[in-house]
Each structure stands twice: as C-alpha cells, then as structure tokens.
Design an enzyme around this catalytic site. Structure first.
Site, PDB file in Angstrom:
ATOM      1  N   GLU A  27       0.859  -1.185   0.000  1.00 39.84           N
ATOM      2  CA  GLU A  27       0.000   0.000   0.000  1.00 39.84           C
ATOM      3  C   GLU A  27       0.893   1.232   0.000  1.00 39.84           C
ATOM      4  O   GLU A  27       2.015   1.210   0.527  1.00 39.84           O
ATOM      5  CB  GLU A  27      -0.872  -0.015   1.270  1.00 39.84           C
ATOM      6  CG  GLU A  27      -1.747   1.221   1.430  1.00 39.84           C
ATOM      7  CD  GLU A  27      -2.843   1.063   2.484  1.00 39.84           C
ATOM      8  OE1 GLU A  27      -2.885   0.018   3.165  1.00 39.84           O
ATOM      9  OE2 GLU A  27      -3.652   1.997   2.606  1.00 39.84           O
ATOM     10  N   ASN A  72      -6.664   1.465   2.783  1.00 36.33           N
ATOM     11  CA  ASN A  72      -7.416   2.708   2.985  1.00 36.33           C
ATOM     12  C   ASN A  72      -6.977   3.790   2.011  1.00 36.33           C
ATOM     13  O   ASN A  72      -7.776   4.654   1.628  1.00 36.33           O
ATOM     14  CB  ASN A  72      -7.223   3.192   4.422  1.00 36.33           C
ATOM     15  CG  ASN A  72      -7.767   2.200   5.440  1.00 36.33           C
ATOM     16  OD1 ASN A  72      -8.620   1.375   5.115  1.00 36.33           O
ATOM     17  ND2 ASN A  72      -7.293   2.273   6.666  1.00 36.33           N
ATOM     18  N   ASN A 172     -12.037  -0.845  -1.096  1.00 33.46           N
ATOM     19  CA  ASN A 172     -11.383  -1.431   0.089  1.00 33.46           C
ATOM     20  C   ASN A 172     -12.196  -1.142   1.343  1.00 33.46           C
ATOM     21  O   ASN A 172     -12.588   0.008   1.577  1.00 33.46           O
ATOM     22  CB  ASN A 172      -9.985  -0.816   0.265  1.00 33.46           C
ATOM     23  CG  ASN A 172      -9.308  -1.283   1.536  1.00 33.46           C
ATOM     24  OD1 ASN A 172      -8.902  -2.447   1.623  1.00 33.46           O
ATOM     25  ND2 ASN A 172      -9.190  -0.418   2.529  1.00 33.46           N
ATOM     26  N   GLU A 173     -12.460  -2.164   2.115  1.00 29.27           N
ATOM     27  CA  GLU A 173     -13.104  -2.034   3.433  1.00 29.27           C
ATOM     28  C   GLU A 173     -14.225  -0.987   3.428  1.00 29.27           C
ATOM     29  O   GLU A 173     -14.256  -0.102   4.295  1.00 29.27           O
ATOM     30  CB  GLU A 173     -12.056  -1.713   4.510  1.00 29.27           C
ATOM     31  CG  GLU A 173     -11.096  -2.856   4.739  1.00 29.27           C
ATOM     32  CD  GLU A 173     -10.165  -2.685   5.942  1.00 29.27           C
ATOM     33  OE1 GLU A 173     -10.103  -1.583   6.507  1.00 29.27           O
ATOM     34  OE2 GLU A 173      -9.507  -3.678   6.304  1.00 29.27           O
ATOM     35  N   TYR A 244      -6.910  -9.031  11.334  1.00 33.59           N
ATOM     36  CA  TYR A 244      -5.652  -8.842  12.065  1.00 33.59           C
ATOM     37  C   TYR A 244      -5.890  -9.208  13.529  1.00 33.59           C
ATOM     38  O   TYR A 244      -6.994  -9.027  14.033  1.00 33.59           O
ATOM     39  CB  TYR A 244      -5.212  -7.371  12.030  1.00 33.59           C
ATOM     40  CG  TYR A 244      -4.911  -6.826  10.652  1.00 33.59           C
ATOM     41  CD1 TYR A 244      -3.658  -6.990  10.077  1.00 33.59           C
ATOM     42  CD2 TYR A 244      -5.878  -6.121   9.939  1.00 33.59           C
ATOM     43  CE1 TYR A 244      -3.375  -6.464   8.820  1.00 33.59           C
ATOM     44  CE2 TYR A 244      -5.604  -5.597   8.673  1.00 33.59           C
ATOM     45  CZ  TYR A 244      -4.350  -5.775   8.125  1.00 33.59           C
ATOM     46  OH  TYR A 244      -4.073  -5.258   6.879  1.00 33.59           O
ATOM     47  N   GLU A 292      -6.328  -9.265   3.309  1.00 30.03           N
ATOM     48  CA  GLU A 292      -5.460  -8.659   4.329  1.00 30.03           C
ATOM     49  C   GLU A 292      -5.525  -9.553   5.554  1.00 30.03           C
ATOM     50  O   GLU A 292      -6.617  -9.789   6.086  1.00 30.03           O
ATOM     51  CB  GLU A 292      -5.936  -7.247   4.710  1.00 30.03           C
ATOM     52  CG  GLU A 292      -5.643  -6.198   3.677  1.00 30.03           C
ATOM     53  CD  GLU A 292      -5.985  -4.790   4.154  1.00 30.03           C
ATOM     54  OE1 GLU A 292      -5.819  -4.484   5.345  1.00 30.03           O
ATOM     55  OE2 GLU A 292      -6.436  -3.993   3.301  1.00 30.03           O
ATOM     56  N   GLN A 349       1.483  -6.449   5.531  1.00 31.02           N
ATOM     57  CA  GLN A 349       1.803  -6.173   4.136  1.00 31.02           C
ATOM     58  C   GLN A 349       3.150  -6.820   3.836  1.00 31.02           C
ATOM     59  O   GLN A 349       3.509  -7.754   4.541  1.00 31.02           O
ATOM     60  CB  GLN A 349       1.781  -4.670   3.908  1.00 31.02           C
ATOM     61  CG  GLN A 349       0.408  -4.050   4.234  1.00 31.02           C
ATOM     62  CD  GLN A 349       0.244  -2.613   3.766  1.00 31.02           C
ATOM     63  OE1 GLN A 349       1.039  -2.033   3.061  1.00 31.02           O
ATOM     64  NE2 GLN A 349      -0.870  -1.999   4.215  1.00 31.02           N
TER      65      GLN A 349
END
Ligand code: AHR
Length: 499
Positions: A27, A72, A172-173, A244, A292, A349
């Site tokens: 990212e 993000n 994304n998200e 996570y 992720e 990442q």
C-alpha cells in the site's frame, strides 16, 4: 509427555492449493513503497530505483500476487496522478494516513516491479471518493490494447503493451466507518454491482473481488456479505475478508488461540456465500479472497505520536516477536485447511509496514513472521489433505479449552513429497505426535524444520536479524509406516517426507 494424533488418507482431500494464497500487499503507506521497494538514491537499488535487496527477499518468499495501491489509501486515490512523466506528477494529501503522497512511484512502476519480482498485480479501484467511470478509465488504461483515449495515454507513457491485470478489488473495506466515503451495505452493493458489470463489459477476462467485512467483529458482518452478494452475485467472483490480531492484553495463550476465530470467520463467510447461492438457485460458487491478514498492534501507540503531512513516515512498523510468528503459522494452517474456498490471501503487508521484510539504509532483513510464510509458500503447494487432529488442550481466557496443536498435511505431487505443518501452542510442554502414513508408507523423513525460542517476546532487528531463525530438528522418524515426531513447546514445525 503430552500426545497427539494426526489422521490422514490420500483420498480425503480438502482441495488444491491456489498459489495466490501466498499473495501479499503493498500500500502507499509509511515506508512500504518509498524506501521499501523503491529508493532511487540507494546503493541497493537498480536502474529503476527498485531495491534489489528487498526484491531478493520477496523472491525468496515466492509471492505470486501483490495487492496494490491500498488499503485505505485507495479510497482517496486518483490513479491519473501516478502516471506519466515524474516531474509532472502532483503531490497530494493522503487523507487515509495523513501524509503527503508525491506520486513518484505509480501504477506503471508497480507493474514493472511485479514483473521483476515474478508476481502478478491485484489492483484495487477507488470506490470511496470515486466511482464507476474512474474504475473503467483505469481498466482501459491498464488492459485495453490501443486506439482509445486511455490505452493511447498508456502508450504515450512508454507502455505499448497492456498490463493485462486479471484480478481487481472493488474498493477497500467499504463497510468500515474509517474508510473515506464509507458506505452502507446497500449503497456499496449497488455501486459495486454496477461497476463490476461495466468492468466486465470492458474486459470479460478479469476477476472481481467485492468487499466483505473488515474483521470478524464488524457489527454489519453477515448482513453486509448477504446484501452485496444478493445484488452482485452474477458479476462478482470473490468476496473479501480482512483479519488482524493483536496481543494488547499480553495474554499469550489467548493470542495464540486466535486461529480459532479466523476459522469461524472463514466458515461463516462460506455459509453466507452458499446461502445466497442456494437462494438464487445458482451453479456459481463465490470463493474467498482473504486479502489482508496478519498480526498488527505493536505500532499503535507509536503511530499516535506521528507528525502529520510528512512523507514516508515510520508508520505501522510493527517489530514482530516469536509469538507473532507462531500465530502467523497457525493462521497459515487455517488458510490451508480452507483451500477449497480460499483462493486468494494476502499477507498484509510485504515491506516495512506490518511486514515480514524490513529495510534501512544498511540493507534488508527478515522479521520473525517471515519464516512460517516462507515455509508454507515454499513447501505448501499441491493438495491439502483433510487432516484430523486429535490434540490435548490448554485453557485460555478468550476461548476456554483449545487444542495445543494446529496442523495440516499437504501433498506436493510434483515433488512426490508429503509436508506436515504444525504449531505446538503449549508454552511449557512438548507434544509427541504420531501419524499413520497409510498410502504413503514408504515415505521417510527428509527434513524437520523448527522455529522455536525460549522467549516468546524475542525479535529480529537490524542489529541482530538472526535471533529467531529456523533450525533443523532430528526428532522425527518413520517406523513401520508411522511417523513419530516430538514438537517442542511453543514451536512452528515443518516435516517433509519423501520416498
Ligand atoms: O493494512 C493496513 C490497513 O488495514 C489497510 O489500509 C486497511 O485496508 C486495513 O484497515
């Protein structure tokens, strides 16, 4: 001595490993791009400014696909700023991470970098501040051969041939209130469906990943996936999951048991996918992109103190310890145990930002979590067997009684090899494991690799990158068609067997 048993049969198969489960993520965040993979003024860099030392370690990890440019970040990204002559590219504010993005590295450079790193691009489009039109323009720029506004623009930037990017994320998200232009499930479902439909009109070879939930405890989890799939089922190929874990309470037994939550989360997403499939009387199966996943928490306090609107700050630079490597190993085992439905997974990442690889001006080094990922990516390709694990348990605050052993067996037909991956989460006692080899009875142990450290908080750093490293173990053997092995307390193990 504690004892456990693994039961396998050659015909009891979960599925083939899609190599893309060993994907990762870059990212525009912190020092992932700048100083991580790209640093034109570094003696370690090649003629394009790509860090060769980083690339060597990426190649070691054998990463087949890398998600880009966020995260993000993508929800405020204008891809047009990142292409063309570098001196004409604007600096922009990045509202996701409160930094300045110079755009000196952009999508064409990323495509070049993935080629040199032997991986493919998984490209995300901005469905935050932008929408269908910009996604289409980007797809045209990347994949259309020639003769149109954006394909010609690409050619004018020196890229005559299209990048032919196959896998695309629809934002994304978008379920997360922290996301720039966060959406409700119905708002996102509409936008993602219409964007997917149009993108497939432009290029029918692409595969599309719709946003699922940002983690297992999202209040909208379940309903979000159902809404998105009900609307976009025919145009979407994968639903995403992100997850996570952290050990903020310093409760190692519970922390190591978090693979249970991951397993439940995956099973629940599969259930929702199949609920919608049933409701629609569809033949199509939606699979999962766990795009992720990792441990992330060490850098939280430090990041609160960061100055805003600077370039490439030391952001999300978690220094991983040994217990993190154990959980990453368990998460990999969990992913493999769902090989029938997880087709893409991205360790988030890759470099410097919550990453297995770190860089500085003196070189690049491997964090603790590098090793389980490296082992699975290297040896965990082939067919996953449905591995029954009969394990002693330990008690932890978060989940009650949980198995000490997480394990899975993969058959690598190309190499005629059987590989057992196992974590012993017992912090004090070793566990002896036995496994009848059945159809593999002529197989012998050719290698037992173990990652173990007396101190679960031990770390690899720039000055001491070799504190937590794998070593060869000698306590595995086959006798009369039965594998017997002793797994040290708190250890990650890879046992390779060959004829
Ligand atoms: O990987 C770091 C961040 O975690 C990503 O930008 C976002 O998608 C997630 O919340």
């Amino acid at each position: 001595m504690k004892e456990a048993k693994l039961i396998i049969d050659k015909d009891f198969v979960i599925g083939s490993v899609d190599k893309r489960i060993y994907g990762s993520f870059i990212e525009h965040l912190g020092r992932a791009v700048y100083d991580g993979i790209y640093q034109p003024d570094s003696p370690f860099s090649d003629e394009q400014g790509f860090r060769k030392d980083t690339m060597e370690l990426v190649n070691e990890l054998n990463v087949p696909i890398v998600r880009y440019p966020g995260g993000n970040f993508v929800s405020g990204f204008c891809w047009e700023d990142s292409v063309g002559p570098k001196e004409e590219r604007p600096s922009r504010v990045d509202l996701a991470w409160h930094v300045i993005e110079t755009n000196q590295f952009g999508l064409n450079e990323f495509c070049d970098w993935t080629k040199k790193s032997n991986s493919d691009v998984m490209m995300a489009v901005n469905l935050g501040t932008r929408g269908t039109e910009e996604a289409l323009n980007l797809l045209e720029y990347c994949n259309f051969k020639s003769g149109t506004k954006y394909s010609e623009l690409r050619k004018s930037h020196g890229y005559n041939e299209p990048h032919k990017i196959k896998t695309w994320c629809l934002g994304n998200e978008m379920d997360g209130p922290w996301q720039i232009c966060h959406k409700s499930a119905s708002e996102y479902a509409r936008l993602a469906t219409e964007t997917a439909k149009a993108m497939k009109e432009l290029d029918s070879d692409i595969e599309l990943v719709a946003c699922g939930s940002s983690h297992s405890q999202m209040p909208s989890f379940g309903e979000w996936e159902a809404k998105v799939l009900e609307e976009g089922y025919d145009f979407i190929d994968y639903i995403s999951m992100h997850q996570y874990y952290g050990n903020q309470d310093n409760d190692t037994p519970s922390f190591l048991a978090n693979s249970i939550d991951l397993d439940r989360f995956i099973s629940s997403v599969i259930a929702v996918c199949d609920y919608v499939k049933g409701k629609k009387h569809s033949d199509k199966t939606i699979n999962i992109s766990l795009d992720e996943w990792n441990v992330w928490y060490h850098s939280f306090d430090q990041d609160k103190k960061l100055e805003k609107w600077v370039q490439k700050p030391h952001q999300l630079e978690d220094v991983y310890n040994f217990e993190d490597a154990l959980l990453v190993g368990s998460m990999l085992i969990t992913i493999l145990r769902h090989a029938d439905r997880i087709k893409i997974a991205c360790l988030a990442q890759l470099v410097n930002v919550i990453a297995p690889i770190m860089t500085s001006d003196t070189g690049a080094w491997r964090q603790t979590i590098f090793y389980p990922f490296y082992h699975c990516s290297t040896f965990g390709r082939g067919t996953v067997l449905n591995t029954l694990v009969i394990s002693p348990t330990y008690n932890c605050k978060k989940y009650g009684d949980v198995p000490c052993i997480d394990s899975v067996v993969v058959v690598n037909d190309d190499k005629d090899e059987l590989v057992v991956f196992a974590v012993n989460k017992d912090l004090v006692e070793a566990v002896t494991i036995s496994m009848e080899l059945k159809q593999f009875k002529d197989f012998k142990v050719c290698e037992h690799i173990v990652l173990h450290h007396d101190d679960v908080k031990a770390v690899n750093t720039e000055s001491n990158p070799w504190e937590v490293i794998p070593v060869k173990e000698t306590n595995s053997s086959v006798s009369e068609g039965v594998l017997t092995t002793k797994l040290k307390c708190k250890s990650w193990n890879v046992i390779r067997l060959r004829k």
